[in-house]
Design a protein around this motif. Structure first.
Motif, short mmCIF file in Angstrom:
data_model
loop_
_atom_site.label_atom_id
_atom_site.label_comp_id
_atom_site.label_asym_id
_atom_site.label_seq_id
_atom_site.Cartn_x
_atom_site.Cartn_y
_atom_site.Cartn_z
N THR A 1 89.09 50.94 82.88
CA THR A 1 88.44 50.96 81.57
C THR A 1 89.22 50.17 80.53
OG1 THR A 1 89.56 53.04 80.97
CG2 THR A 1 87.38 53.20 82.00
N THR B 1 87.77 46.50 81.03
CA THR B 1 86.33 46.27 80.96
C THR B 1 85.73 47.00 79.76
OG1 THR B 1 85.80 48.18 82.34
CG2 THR B 1 86.28 46.10 83.48
N PRO B 2 84.48 46.71 79.44
CA PRO B 2 83.81 47.44 78.33
C PRO B 2 83.53 48.90 78.66
CG PRO B 2 82.75 45.32 78.76
CD PRO B 2 83.68 45.55 79.89
N SER C 1 84.13 52.94 79.49
CA SER C 1 84.99 53.90 78.81
C SER C 1 84.98 55.23 79.56
CB SER C 1 84.51 54.12 77.37
OG SER C 1 83.19 54.66 77.37
N SER D 1 90.77 38.38 81.19
CA SER D 1 89.86 37.31 80.81
C SER D 1 90.04 36.08 81.68
CB SER D 1 90.06 36.95 79.33
OG SER D 1 91.40 36.55 79.10
#
Length: 320
Positions: free
Chosen positions: A73, A76-77, A79, A105
């Protein structure tokens, strides 16, 4: 790794593997910080998560998977409802976020680039095959011939993917002409060095340049393809670079210009021979007016180097 597609796929797999390894170690450190804080009696994410059980194997697996989930998490987006509970955990979470900003990235960019290249390579090939099929159908080519053409193009495409063409290695253009020709000779025509004459000629850089530029060439054959037929004037000598070629001699009394039917049964087993890598045939074409005395057929997918007899005579005369 023989093809560009395989190389791109392996590159993507290596990137994903590196990401999994990094995530594993981040999760392990996250768990260690929480476990240390628990032993010191501080607030920690383990007790907050209510995963502090009796120390069974199942509880350990749950803690490990929870740590892995938390680590993902941060990259990445996604949660989850797990937050740092003390200053050390908070500091580590900030460090992981910075790593994710700098590293993840880059991982995503590399994977996207690899997949885009792989997709574009396949798309270009599919488009060319579609154009070829449309061309053959518009010109009413019969099914048997169409199949043979498409089969050969598939074989040719696979052969090209296994080898990196010289045109893609742009740095080679910086090499001097003589050095580049020598490199080309070693890579593409090394089978000729088994022949005493060409082994001797290869010691002179000037003649190598001329040979590579105008005399030597390559043929790609599928299994069953005919390299040459009997009674046809022989303009080339051949040397096998890879694969196997079957040569069948038909008649010792064949004269120049004689015609031989394809169903001629004069040949027997004693007139047939299988030729392999570094073998050569039709050398007489370099020295005299000649016609082929038999058939040469590829037993398996093969690469054959051909020496143009007329141009070879010109080069040798010029070098002399």
């Amino acid at each position: 790794i023989e093809t560009e597609g395989t190389l791109l796929a392996m590159n993507a797999i290596s990137i994903v593997t590196s990401l999994l390894v990094l995530t594993h170690w981040q999760a392990a450190i996250w768990y260690t910080i929480g476990d240390t804080s628990r032993e010191q009696g501080k607030a920690n994410w383990i007790e907050f998560w209510e995963a502090d059980g009796v120390g069974t194997e199942e509880d350990f697996l749950l803690l490990y998977l929870t740590s892995i989930h938390w680590s993902f998490t941060q990259f990445t987006p996604a949660s989850m409802d797990l937050q740092p509970q003390n200053s050390m955990e908070r500091l580590y979470a900030v460090v992981v976020l910075l790593i994710g900003l700098l590293v993840f990235s880059s991982f995503i960019s590399n994977i996207t680039t690899s997949m885009t290249q792989l997709t574009s390579t396949r798309a270009a090939y599919s488009e060319q095959i579609w154009m070829l099929r449309k061309y053959l159908k518009q010109n009413q080519v019969d099914g048997t011939l169409m199949y043979r053409v498409l089969k050969f193009m598939e074989f040719h495409s696979e052969s090209e993917q296994r080898r990196i063409p010289e045109s893609k290695v742009t740095m080679l253009s910086c090499l001097p002409k003589s050095l580049r020709a020598e490199l080309n000779y070693v890579i593409r025509f090394s089978c000729l060095t088994r022949h005493p004459l060409f082994d001797r000629l290869s010691s002179g850089s000037n003649i190598i340049v001329l040979l590579v530029q105008s005399v030597l060439g390559e043929n790609s054959l599928m299994a069953g393809d005919i390299l040459f037929q009997a009674s046809v004037p022989a303009g080339n000598m051949y040397c096998i670079h890879g694969g196997r070629i079957n040569y069948c001699r038909l008649d010792n009394t064949l004269n120049w210009g004689d015609n031989i039917d394809d169903d001629d049964d004069d040949a027997d087993d004693d007139d047939m021979v299988d030729l392999e890598k570094d073998d050569w045939l039709c050398e007489a074409a370099l020295w005299t007016r000649w016609c082929f005395l038999g058939f040469a057929t590829a037993i398996e997918d093969s690469r054959v180097v051909h020496i143009d007899a007329e141009k070879f005579e010109e080069v040798v005369a010029q070098d002399a």
